[in-house]
Design a protein around this motif. Sequence first.
Motif, PDB file in Angstrom:
ATOM      1  N   ASP A 171       8.063   7.785  -6.655  1.00  0.00           N
ATOM      2  CA  ASP A 171       6.775   8.440  -6.903  1.00  0.00           C
ATOM      3  C   ASP A 171       6.424   9.367  -5.722  1.00  0.00           C
ATOM      4  O   ASP A 171       6.562   8.962  -4.561  1.00  0.00           O
ATOM      5  CB  ASP A 171       5.699   7.346  -7.060  1.00  0.00           C
ATOM      6  CG  ASP A 171       4.408   7.908  -7.620  1.00  0.00           C
ATOM      7  OD1 ASP A 171       3.804   8.801  -6.962  1.00  0.00           O
ATOM      8  OD2 ASP A 171       4.005   7.472  -8.700  1.00  0.00           O
ATOM      9  N   PRO A 172       5.994  10.599  -6.009  1.00  0.00           N
ATOM     10  CA  PRO A 172       5.652  11.531  -4.923  1.00  0.00           C
ATOM     11  C   PRO A 172       4.652  10.935  -3.932  1.00  0.00           C
ATOM     12  O   PRO A 172       4.715  11.216  -2.724  1.00  0.00           O
ATOM     13  CB  PRO A 172       5.036  12.723  -5.661  1.00  0.00           C
ATOM     14  CG  PRO A 172       5.572  12.646  -7.051  1.00  0.00           C
ATOM     15  CD  PRO A 172       5.837  11.199  -7.335  1.00  0.00           C
ATOM     16  N   ASN A 173       3.747  10.089  -4.414  1.00  0.00           N
ATOM     17  CA  ASN A 173       2.787   9.450  -3.496  1.00  0.00           C
ATOM     18  C   ASN A 173       3.502   8.613  -2.442  1.00  0.00           C
ATOM     19  O   ASN A 173       3.084   8.538  -1.291  1.00  0.00           O
ATOM     20  CB  ASN A 173       1.848   8.499  -4.260  1.00  0.00           C
ATOM     21  CG  ASN A 173       0.810   9.261  -5.040  1.00  0.00           C
ATOM     22  OD1 ASN A 173       0.568  10.439  -4.764  1.00  0.00           O
ATOM     23  ND2 ASN A 173       0.207   8.598  -6.021  1.00  0.00           N
ATOM     24  N   VAL A 174       4.575   7.952  -2.856  1.00  0.00           N
ATOM     25  CA  VAL A 174       5.326   7.098  -1.923  1.00  0.00           C
ATOM     26  C   VAL A 174       6.009   7.968  -0.871  1.00  0.00           C
ATOM     27  O   VAL A 174       5.955   7.672   0.326  1.00  0.00           O
ATOM     28  CB  VAL A 174       6.362   6.224  -2.682  1.00  0.00           C
ATOM     29  CG1 VAL A 174       7.224   5.424  -1.710  1.00  0.00           C
ATOM     30  CG2 VAL A 174       5.664   5.295  -3.668  1.00  0.00           C
TER      31      VAL A 174
ATOM     32  N   GLU B   2       5.075  10.856   0.162  1.00  0.00           N
ATOM     33  CA  GLU B   2       4.045  11.363   1.050  1.00  0.00           C
ATOM     34  C   GLU B   2       3.580  10.287   2.041  1.00  0.00           C
ATOM     35  O   GLU B   2       3.440  10.546   3.234  1.00  0.00           O
ATOM     36  CB  GLU B   2       2.861  11.860   0.205  1.00  0.00           C
ATOM     37  CG  GLU B   2       2.140  13.007   0.853  1.00  0.00           C
ATOM     38  CD  GLU B   2       1.266  13.729  -0.172  1.00  0.00           C
ATOM     39  OE1 GLU B   2       1.822  14.251  -1.165  1.00  0.00           O
ATOM     40  OE2 GLU B   2       0.045  13.715   0.006  1.00  0.00           O
ATOM     41  N   ASN B   3       3.362   9.069   1.514  1.00  0.00           N
ATOM     42  CA  ASN B   3       2.946   7.963   2.388  1.00  0.00           C
ATOM     43  C   ASN B   3       3.944   7.722   3.517  1.00  0.00           C
ATOM     44  O   ASN B   3       3.598   7.214   4.570  1.00  0.00           O
ATOM     45  CB  ASN B   3       2.834   6.659   1.588  1.00  0.00           C
ATOM     46  CG  ASN B   3       1.601   6.637   0.703  1.00  0.00           C
ATOM     47  OD1 ASN B   3       0.655   7.394   0.948  1.00  0.00           O
ATOM     48  ND2 ASN B   3       1.616   5.799  -0.320  1.00  0.00           N
TER      49      ASN B   3
ATOM     50  N   THR C  41       0.804  -1.227   0.000  1.00  0.00           N
ATOM     51  CA  THR C  41       0.000   0.000   0.000  1.00  0.00           C
ATOM     52  C   THR C  41       0.840   1.282   0.000  1.00  0.00           C
ATOM     53  O   THR C  41       0.619   2.169  -0.815  1.00  0.00           O
ATOM     54  CB  THR C  41      -0.968  -0.009   1.198  1.00  0.00           C
ATOM     55  OG1 THR C  41      -1.677  -1.247   1.172  1.00  0.00           O
ATOM     56  CG2 THR C  41      -1.964   1.140   1.108  1.00  0.00           C
TER      57      THR C  41
ATOM     58  N   ASN D 174       2.405   2.676  -3.201  1.00  0.00           N
ATOM     59  CA  ASN D 174       1.503   3.091  -4.272  1.00  0.00           C
ATOM     60  C   ASN D 174       0.790   1.909  -4.929  1.00  0.00           C
ATOM     61  O   ASN D 174       0.460   1.953  -6.105  1.00  0.00           O
ATOM     62  CB  ASN D 174       2.295   3.878  -5.333  1.00  0.00           C
ATOM     63  CG  ASN D 174       1.458   4.964  -5.957  1.00  0.00           C
ATOM     64  OD1 ASN D 174       0.439   5.366  -5.402  1.00  0.00           O
ATOM     65  ND2 ASN D 174       1.876   5.432  -7.134  1.00  0.00           N
TER      66      ASN D 174
ATOM     67  N   HIS E  89      -5.235  -3.066  -6.593  1.00  0.00           N
ATOM     68  CA  HIS E  89      -4.447  -2.521  -7.700  1.00  0.00           C
ATOM     69  C   HIS E  89      -3.931  -3.694  -8.542  1.00  0.00           C
ATOM     70  O   HIS E  89      -3.366  -4.654  -8.005  1.00  0.00           O
ATOM     71  CB  HIS E  89      -3.266  -1.720  -7.138  1.00  0.00           C
ATOM     72  CG  HIS E  89      -2.566  -0.891  -8.182  1.00  0.00           C
ATOM     73  ND1 HIS E  89      -1.834  -1.455  -9.204  1.00  0.00           N
ATOM     74  CD2 HIS E  89      -2.492   0.457  -8.363  1.00  0.00           C
ATOM     75  CE1 HIS E  89      -1.332  -0.494  -9.965  1.00  0.00           C
ATOM     76  NE2 HIS E  89      -1.722   0.681  -9.477  1.00  0.00           N
TER      77      HIS E  89
END
Length: 339
Positions: free
Chosen positions: A285-288, A290-291, A137, A140, A145
Amino acid sequence: MIDRIKEYLEQVNAFESNDVQAIEDFRVSYAGKKGILNSLFASFREVPADEKKAFGQELNILKAAVADKVKELQSQQLSSNGGSARISDPTRTPFPIQTGNRHPLSVVKNRIIDIFTQIGFTISEGPEIEDDWHNFTALNLPEYHPARDMQDTFFIQTDPDILLRTHTSSVQVRYMEKNQPPIRTISPGRVFRNEAISSRAHCIFHQVEGLYIAKNVSFADLKQTLQYFTESLFGNSKIRLRPSYFPFTEPSAEVDIYWGLETETDYRITKGTGWLEIMGCGMVDPNVLENCGIDPNEYSGFAFGMGIERIAMLLYQISDIRLFFENDVRFLKQFKATL
Ligand code: DAH
């Protein structure tokens, strides 16, 4: 006193025997714990001061004579028995000791570690039994998924949240959760996938993950780091990056090294292209970020991941991955020189 030593010396020099037990008795009577030599050394205290020097010298001569005599008689005795007599030193090993050597996967892992620690990367580790968050999760890969199917996973039956990690990318999540940039770390470790075992696939194998996060990190930094790595490991700096997809990096790439097309084996392993894939990589990845609690507006970074077996197979031209796990000493001892 000194005369007594001289008498002993004569006796020692005159002693002859070809009998193992007699030689041993002779040795013990002089050099044993309660032997003549020790009692003479003990009487040293009683010797008048002006005689001490001469006494000591004679005593050392006697001691050396005993050792020489025993050695001489033992070797005479052995050779007269054709070498087959009882060996005088029962603690001696009857065969040469075979030393072990490192497993080829450890050799390759250590080389990879050396290469990256030289440019400031630390080593980090994480658990092999992971939870869904760290393995999927946070990277990403939310539930359902489709990319979760890229890696067939072993789940713990009683708890669908717990699994055997399918890649060492889970360690980058753990590392980012605990550390703020700048981050430079590599994570070697064992990973698990539910695969049919063949000459190219195994359920258990090893990876090294790399992670670099700081301000203004670019794709050029990634490429230069990989260039340095392949040059150090393979002595070959010609690489290419092919666009690819990983959920945790954007953009993503697959790294190939130029292997050449000189021999028939080169044709076979590179499928006629001359290029060999060695790892996956990309910009985190920016999402990673942030997570994992890192501000993607402030920091950027790259990551890469490679299989140690694959690298070892290329380096040593091994065609079957199963050889690494059978632990046949005929295979393993070929890596002695690589210690
Ligand atoms: N985790 C990927 C795998 O097991 C390998 C990988 C690819 C790791 C790209 C990365 C990356 O960090 O950026 O196949």
